[in-house]
Design a protein around this motif. Structure first.
Motif, PDB file in Angstrom:
ATOM      1  N   GLU A 122      36.755  46.248  95.426  1.00 34.46           N
ATOM      2  CA  GLU A 122      37.148  47.080  94.593  1.00 34.46           C
ATOM      3  C   GLU A 122      37.714  48.610  94.761  1.00 34.46           C
ATOM      4  N   VAL A 123      37.974  49.314  94.096  1.00 33.46           N
ATOM      5  CA  VAL A 123      37.970  50.851  94.787  1.00 33.46           C
ATOM      6  C   VAL A 123      38.212  51.643  93.764  1.00 33.46           C
ATOM      7  N   HIS A 124      37.638  52.505  93.678  1.00 36.87           N
ATOM      8  CA  HIS A 124      37.161  53.852  92.949  1.00 36.87           C
ATOM      9  C   HIS A 124      37.853  55.262  93.327  1.00 36.87           C
ATOM     10  N   LEU A 125      38.625  56.177  92.844  1.00 35.48           N
ATOM     11  CA  LEU A 125      38.976  57.585  93.211  1.00 35.48           C
ATOM     12  C   LEU A 125      37.358  58.054  93.650  1.00 35.48           C
ATOM     13  N   SER A 126      36.804  58.390  92.376  1.00 40.85           N
ATOM     14  CA  SER A 126      35.439  58.950  91.754  1.00 40.85           C
ATOM     15  C   SER A 126      34.379  58.502  92.240  1.00 40.85           C
ATOM     16  N   ASN A 127      33.341  58.949  92.865  1.00 41.39           N
ATOM     17  CA  ASN A 127      32.137  58.033  93.309  1.00 41.39           C
ATOM     18  C   ASN A 127      31.467  57.988  91.174  1.00 41.39           C
ATOM     19  N   ILE A 128      31.889  56.673  91.030  1.00 44.33           N
ATOM     20  CA  ILE A 128      31.091  56.317  89.942  1.00 44.33           C
ATOM     21  C   ILE A 128      29.790  56.081  90.061  1.00 44.33           C
ATOM     22  N   HIS A 129      29.222  56.514  91.023  1.00 45.63           N
ATOM     23  CA  HIS A 129      27.394  56.688  90.964  1.00 45.63           C
ATOM     24  C   HIS A 129      27.302  58.060  90.900  1.00 45.63           C
ATOM     25  N   ALA A 130      27.884  58.368  90.445  1.00 44.07           N
ATOM     26  CA  ALA A 130      27.965  60.513  90.870  1.00 44.07           C
ATOM     27  C   ALA A 130      28.092  61.038  89.323  1.00 44.07           C
ATOM     28  N   ARG A 131      28.374  60.473  88.988  1.00 47.27           N
ATOM     29  CA  ARG A 131      29.510  60.201  86.822  1.00 47.27           C
ATOM     30  C   ARG A 131      28.390  60.250  85.660  1.00 47.27           C
ATOM     31  N   ALA A 162      32.626  40.236  91.384  1.00 48.21           N
ATOM     32  CA  ALA A 162      33.857  39.135  91.742  1.00 48.21           C
ATOM     33  C   ALA A 162      34.210  40.394  93.497  1.00 48.21           C
ATOM     34  N   ALA A 163      34.129  40.498  93.225  1.00 50.80           N
ATOM     35  CA  ALA A 163      34.519  41.904  94.869  1.00 50.80           C
ATOM     36  C   ALA A 163      33.563  41.113  96.174  1.00 50.80           C
ATOM     37  N   ARG A 164      34.504  41.607  97.738  1.00 57.22           N
ATOM     38  CA  ARG A 164      33.535  41.444  98.489  1.00 57.22           C
ATOM     39  C   ARG A 164      32.765  42.768  98.941  1.00 57.22           C
ATOM     40  N   GLY A 165      33.517  43.896  98.198  1.00 57.84           N
ATOM     41  CA  GLY A 165      32.821  45.414  98.356  1.00 57.84           C
ATOM     42  C   GLY A 165      33.443  46.239  97.576  1.00 57.84           C
ATOM     43  N   VAL A 166      32.658  47.199  97.072  1.00 57.87           N
ATOM     44  CA  VAL A 166      33.051  48.113  96.330  1.00 57.87           C
ATOM     45  C   VAL A 166      33.273  49.742  96.879  1.00 57.87           C
ATOM     46  N   ILE A 167      34.473  50.471  96.994  1.00 58.40           N
ATOM     47  CA  ILE A 167      35.021  51.294  97.983  1.00 58.40           C
ATOM     48  C   ILE A 167      34.904  52.832  96.587  1.00 58.40           C
ATOM     49  N   THR A 168      34.058  53.800  96.650  1.00 57.37           N
ATOM     50  CA  THR A 168      33.639  54.129  95.657  1.00 57.37           C
ATOM     51  C   THR A 168      33.745  56.121  96.097  1.00 57.37           C
ATOM     52  N   GLY A 169      34.571  56.534  95.406  1.00 55.01           N
ATOM     53  CA  GLY A 169      34.380  58.625  95.910  1.00 55.01           C
ATOM     54  C   GLY A 169      35.537  58.442  96.975  1.00 55.01           C
ATOM     55  N   LEU A 170      36.042  58.283  97.894  1.00 57.36           N
ATOM     56  CA  LEU A 170      36.773  58.140  99.026  1.00 57.36           C
ATOM     57  C   LEU A 170      38.320  58.608  98.506  1.00 57.36           C
ATOM     58  N   GLY A 171      38.625  58.747  97.365  1.00 57.88           N
ATOM     59  CA  GLY A 171      40.041  59.118  96.956  1.00 57.88           C
ATOM     60  C   GLY A 171      41.440  58.290  97.343  1.00 57.88           C
ATOM     61  N   PHE A 172      42.472  58.775  98.251  1.00 60.41           N
ATOM     62  CA  PHE A 172      43.258  57.741  98.178  1.00 60.41           C
ATOM     63  C   PHE A 172      42.437  56.593  99.389  1.00 60.41           C
ATOM     64  N   VAL A 173      41.793  57.578 100.482  1.00 62.80           N
ATOM     65  CA  VAL A 173      41.613  57.022 101.461  1.00 62.80           C
ATOM     66  C   VAL A 173      40.442  55.215 100.909  1.00 62.80           C
ATOM     67  N   GLY A 174      40.262  55.765  99.743  1.00 62.97           N
ATOM     68  CA  GLY A 174      39.487  54.147  99.778  1.00 62.97           C
ATOM     69  C   GLY A 174      40.587  52.749  99.691  1.00 62.97           C
ATOM     70  N   TYR A 175      42.272  53.575  99.159  1.00 60.45           N
ATOM     71  CA  TYR A 175      42.703  52.447  98.963  1.00 60.45           C
ATOM     72  C   TYR A 175      43.192  52.180 101.075  1.00 60.45           C
TER      73      TYR A 175
END
Ligand code: DQA
Length: 143
Positions: free
Chosen positions: A99-108, A120-133
């Motif tokens: 699961e990817v989020h462009l913004s940092n969902i924990h800082a909002r 349902a995800a192995r991991g979550v990448i949040t806040g790193l913009g396009f690099v997250g994908y």
């Protein structure tokens, strides 16, 4: 036959570039898709890209196109925060999910820090913009 990865963006991500640029940046969904396609190419994969503003369409797409793929990279947008139907779908597919989020969902806003689909995800990448994908694709390449 070449390997294939599924990359899905949820509601309102079609507005990337115009939508709250101070949070999501000024690059468009088209730019994001190009970044994803370039990374997938580097990994030797085809990519099934999809964006929809509709929960059911996303579920239909995943049920149809995810089987047989190496895994799923998904930014469910606001569906992350409440869609048990999408959670059930990701669980049912039994594929590696990032699961990817462009913004940092924990800082909002507080409601954003809870993701029901993340279970349902192995991991979550949040806040790193396009690099997250790109990082999500690299993770899947190591599986
Ligand atoms: C988002 C974060 C969500 O809270 C929001 O509803 C989105 C985008 C992100 O990429 O940062 O639509 O998933």
């Amino acid at each position: 036959m070449s390997k294939r990865v599924v990359v899905v963006n949820g509601p309102n991500l079609n507005l990337l570039g115009k939508r709250e640029p101070e949070i999501y940046g000024t690059r468009s969904l088209d730019d994001l898709n190009k970044t994803v396609e370039a990374k997938a190419k580097e990994l030797g994969w085809d990519v099934s890209l999809f964006q929809s503003n509709h929960e059911g369409e996303i579920i239909d797409f995943l049920q149809q196109h995810a089987p047989g793929s190496v895994g799923i990279v998904i930014n469910p947008g606001a569906l992350s925060h409440y869609s048990l139907a999408l959670y059930d779908c990701l669980q049912a597919l039994a594929l590696p999910v990032v699961e990817v989020h462009l913004s940092n969902i924990h800082a909002r806003e507080e409601f954003r820090s809870r993701s029901v689909t993340a279970r349902a995800a192995r991991g979550v990448i949040t806040g790193l913009g396009f690099v997250g994908y790109e990082l999500a694709l690299e993770y899947l390449a190591g599986q």
